[in-house]
Design an enzyme around this catalytic site. Structure first.
Site, PDB file in Angstrom:
ATOM      1  N   ASP A 288      42.423  30.548  42.676  1.00  0.00           N
ATOM      2  CA  ASP A 288      41.048  31.073  42.627  1.00  0.00           C
ATOM      3  C   ASP A 288      40.998  32.224  41.642  1.00  0.00           C
ATOM      4  OD1 ASP A 288      41.041  33.850  44.516  1.00  0.00           O
ATOM      5  OD2 ASP A 288      42.664  32.441  44.872  1.00  0.00           O
TER       6      ASP A 288
ATOM      7  N   ASP B 126      40.182  36.125  41.103  1.00  0.00           N
ATOM      8  CA  ASP B 126      40.121  37.320  41.941  1.00  0.00           C
ATOM      9  C   ASP B 126      38.666  37.809  41.980  1.00  0.00           C
ATOM     10  OD1 ASP B 126      41.876  38.972  43.510  1.00  0.00           O
ATOM     11  OD2 ASP B 126      41.499  40.590  42.086  1.00  0.00           O
TER      12      ASP B 126
END
Length: 292
Positions: free
Chosen positions: A209, A211
């Site tokens: 993902d 941040d």
């Protein structure tokens, strides 16, 4: 000539390595305490491998409570010469989206609650960490990613935070300003201890993902992150199967000197070394300490 034994450290989503022949989970004792789990011994394409699930099977241990010293010590005791570390990370770089495999060449260590060295009062040593990752292993990982058609990036800085909470947005922006590329919680002090143990060490940082700096972060669901994590884990297993035969061939000394990191590192003179600590260092530093 060195006959390599490949240590594999599995991160989030990687608790086993399929395809190993002669599989055997075996407990290896360490004077540094309990490692995360038993070790899985086996061979892959004829190469001896030793697998350790970093967080334990079932993901029982958080990053700050991992016994990094015991984990590296048992891999060394098991005969490992090279360590491939696999870990899930967040991206701090817009050009490294989820699903990218990053092979970093630098770390910034922001951890503060962990034992970071095997060398304590009674036997002091200082190893170089200027280049913390073995370029020979990095080359092999890059070639494996390319051959498998995996989205990957060679080079970059992995910031290691303490956790277990994720970053604030201000922290995330700070790390981006520092030029960091990915962020995780587990590769330090793991890499430092591997260097002290004279193990060649490289990391595959698997992006799950962005941040929290990313404007679309709030739109990322837990389900989406888990989906990427599982896909990364499957790709990581394929990468291991591709890379192990390449790095498992008999070779000479490490060109980068990883396997000789202690040659000039120990500063405590023999008469002043603590015999009890020296005994604990038998696997890690026995090559240079001998019976001192």
């Amino acid at each position: 000539m060195v006959t390599p034994v490949i240590g594999l450290i599995g991160g989030s989503g990687l608790y086993d390595i399929e395809g190993l022949e002669g599989r055997e989970w075996r407990r290896v004792a360490s004077p540094w305490g309990e490692p995360s789990d038993e070790l899985l011994f086996g061979t892959l394409a004829g190469v001896r491998c030793v697998f350790l699930p970093r967080h334990g099977r079932g993901h029982r241990i958080p990053p700050s409570e991992l016994n990094y010293r015991a984990n590296i010590d048992v891999l060394k005791r098991a005969g490992c010469t090279d360590v491939l570390s696999l870990s899930a990370v967040g991206s701090l770089n817009g050009d490294l989206p989820p699903g990218t495999f990053v092979i970093p060449d630098q770390f910034i260590d922001r951890t503060f609650a962990r034992k970071k060295s095997f060398f304590e009062s009674g036997c002091v040593a200082h190893v170089s960490m200027a280049h913390p990752l073995c370029p020979r292993l990095g080359d092999a990982l890059e070639a494996g990613c390319r051959d498998l058609g995996l989205k990957h990036h060679r080079g970059g800085t992995y910031l290691v935070m303490e956790g277990p909470q994720f970053s604030t947005k201000a922290e995330s922006e700070l790390y981006r300003a520092w030029g960091c590329d990915v962020i995780g919680m587990t590769n330090m002090p793991e890499a430092k201890l591997a260097r002290e143990a004279e193990l060649c060490y490289a990391t595959v940082a698997m992006v799950t993902d962005f941040d929290c700096w990313h404007p679309d972060h709030d739109h990322v669901t837990v389900e989406a992150v888990v989906r990427v994590l599982l896909a990364n884990a499957e790709n990581a297993k394929n990468l291991v199967r591709a890379v192990v035969p390449a790095v498992g061939a008999p070779r000479g000394p490490c060109p980068a000197g990883c396997d000789r990191a202690l040659d000039a590192a120990i500063v405590t003179q023999p008469p002043y070394r603590d015999p009890a600590l020296v005994a604990k260092l038998d696997a890690v530093a026995g090559r240079v300490l001998g019976g001192a």
